[in-house]
Design a protein around this motif. Structure first.
Motif, PDB file in Angstrom:
ATOM      1  N   PRO A 126      46.651   9.131 140.434  1.00 18.83           N
ATOM      2  CA  PRO A 126      47.391   7.927 140.831  1.00 18.83           C
ATOM      3  C   PRO A 126      46.426   6.815 141.235  1.00 18.83           C
ATOM      4  N   ALA A 127      46.827   5.575 140.996  1.00 22.44           N
ATOM      5  CA  ALA A 127      46.001   4.416 141.348  1.00 22.44           C
ATOM      6  C   ALA A 127      46.898   3.339 141.940  1.00 22.44           C
ATOM      7  N   PRO A 128      46.341   2.529 142.876  1.00 23.37           N
ATOM      8  CA  PRO A 128      44.968   2.545 143.390  1.00 23.37           C
ATOM      9  C   PRO A 128      44.758   3.658 144.419  1.00 23.37           C
ATOM     10  N   ALA A 129      43.540   3.710 144.960  1.00 23.21           N
ATOM     11  CA  ALA A 129      43.213   4.749 145.932  1.00 23.21           C
ATOM     12  C   ALA A 129      44.034   4.617 147.204  1.00 23.21           C
TER      13      ALA A 129
ATOM     14  N   THR B  42      50.798   9.016 148.150  1.00 23.31           N
ATOM     15  CA  THR B  42      51.497   9.843 147.168  1.00 23.31           C
ATOM     16  C   THR B  42      51.667  11.270 147.663  1.00 23.31           C
ATOM     17  N   THR B  43      52.648  11.938 147.060  1.00 24.13           N
ATOM     18  CA  THR B  43      52.794  13.388 147.219  1.00 24.13           C
ATOM     19  C   THR B  43      53.097  13.962 145.837  1.00 24.13           C
ATOM     20  N   GLY B  44      52.766  15.228 145.635  1.00 26.79           N
ATOM     21  CA  GLY B  44      53.114  15.892 144.390  1.00 26.79           C
ATOM     22  C   GLY B  44      52.121  15.714 143.261  1.00 26.79           C
ATOM     23  N   VAL B  45      50.937  15.157 143.548  1.00 27.65           N
ATOM     24  CA  VAL B  45      49.926  15.027 142.498  1.00 27.65           C
ATOM     25  C   VAL B  45      49.551  16.419 141.988  1.00 27.65           C
TER      26      VAL B  45
ATOM     27  N   THR C  18      55.824  11.369 144.198  1.00 26.38           N
ATOM     28  CA  THR C  18      56.419  10.276 144.974  1.00 26.38           C
ATOM     29  C   THR C  18      55.297   9.336 145.392  1.00 26.38           C
ATOM     30  N   TRP C  19      55.678   8.078 145.677  1.00 28.38           N
ATOM     31  CA  TRP C  19      54.661   7.138 146.159  1.00 28.38           C
ATOM     32  C   TRP C  19      55.285   6.086 147.074  1.00 28.38           C
ATOM     33  N   GLY C  20      54.427   5.610 148.002  1.00 27.59           N
ATOM     34  CA  GLY C  20      54.823   4.577 148.951  1.00 27.59           C
ATOM     35  C   GLY C  20      55.260   5.140 150.284  1.00 27.59           C
TER      36      GLY C  20
ATOM     37  N   MET D 212      52.041   2.670 144.203  1.00 30.69           N
ATOM     38  CA  MET D 212      51.197   3.129 143.105  1.00 30.69           C
ATOM     39  C   MET D 212      51.477   2.237 141.899  1.00 30.69           C
ATOM     40  N   ASN D 213      50.428   1.818 141.180  1.00 26.23           N
ATOM     41  CA  ASN D 213      50.650   0.971 140.011  1.00 26.23           C
ATOM     42  C   ASN D 213      50.194   1.602 138.695  1.00 26.23           C
ATOM     43  N   ALA D 214      49.721   2.836 138.750  1.00 30.49           N
ATOM     44  CA  ALA D 214      49.360   3.556 137.533  1.00 30.49           C
ATOM     45  C   ALA D 214      49.281   5.044 137.832  1.00 30.49           C
TER      46      ALA D 214
END
Length: 233
Positions: free
Chosen positions: A35-38, A42-45, A51-53, A97-99
């Motif tokens: 996920p990006a940016p650093a 996030t969770t679930g990578v 999820t993100w944010g 997350m943007n990517a």
């Protein structure tokens, strides 16, 4: 006599059309990674659901899930590799997350090459929520659509190309090009993700046609130049 011809035509029209044999078939699975940016929270990578944010209200955070499946198709024809479900939450600025990469495994039964793994990059656009419902829709896009890896079958080198999204259900929609999957604020939607197996490089016959075409164009340009020079003289 006319009646016999009509009857024969009817029999031919009603005859079953033989199904085309599948060139490619197998199963799929995928996980999200990188996920990006650093700064994204996030969770679930490393799993099929990410999820993100950090939630800014009771709507909750953004969620994206990939559901695997099976496929059967012919070369150069789109097939479903899985289904994405996207929830568009409301998160604090700087935590989004943007990517994200989708590490996609296609395990081929036909051709019998086993697991073919590649990584595809998805762009994620988190809108500012200051427009209409459709304008505020966050979306996934496909900036990287062709696989880096290739495989050889029957002497031809193939790659896998993501072709877009389709069959939307829920509170979402796709753009005309089908390369952006949009979900309205606070809503959830699902979309099939499509791909195709296609030659990674032009086949010899295609190269021959291209070279012939270049030769014809070159000759035409030389002839036009000669005529133009003659007229000037």
């Amino acid at each position: 006599m006319i009646i016999k011809h009509i009857a024969l035509a009817a029999v031919v029209a009603l005859a079953p059309v033989p199904a085309l044999a599948a060139d490619v078939s197998g199963t799929t699975q995928a996980v999200f990674q990188n996920p990006a940016p650093a700064s994204a929270v996030t969770t679930g990578v490393g799993t099929n659901s990410i999820t993100w944010g950090v939630a800014s209200d009771n709507v909750g955070v953004n969620k994206l899930r990939f559901d695997a499946g099976t496929f059967s198709s012919v070369y150069n024809s789109p097939f479903k590799v899985g289904r994405l479900t996207y929830f568009n939450g409301t998160v604090q600025s700087g935590t989004e997350m943007n990517a994200v990469d989708l590490a996609l495994d296609l395990t081929f039964a036909n051709p019998n090459i086993g697991k073919f793994s590649n990584v595809f990059s998805f762009g994620i656009n988190n809108t500012l929520n200051n427009g209409t419902a459709d304008e505020n829709a966050d979306y996934l896009s496909l900036p990287t659509s062709f696989s880096a890896g290739t495989f050889v079958a029957d002497g031809i080198t193939y790659g896998v190309k993501l072709t877009g999204f389709g069959n939307i259900t829920g509170d979402g929609f796709v753009t005309q090009s089908a390369t952006e999957f949009r979900v309205r604020e606070g809503g959830s939607a699902s979309a099939d993700l499509f791909a195709m197996v296609t030659p990674a490089v032009p086949e010899p016959a295609t190269w021959a046609m291209m070279l012939t075409g270049f030769g014809v164009v070159g000759m035409a340009m030389r002839r036009r130049k000669v005529r133009y020079t003659t007229q000037i003289a």
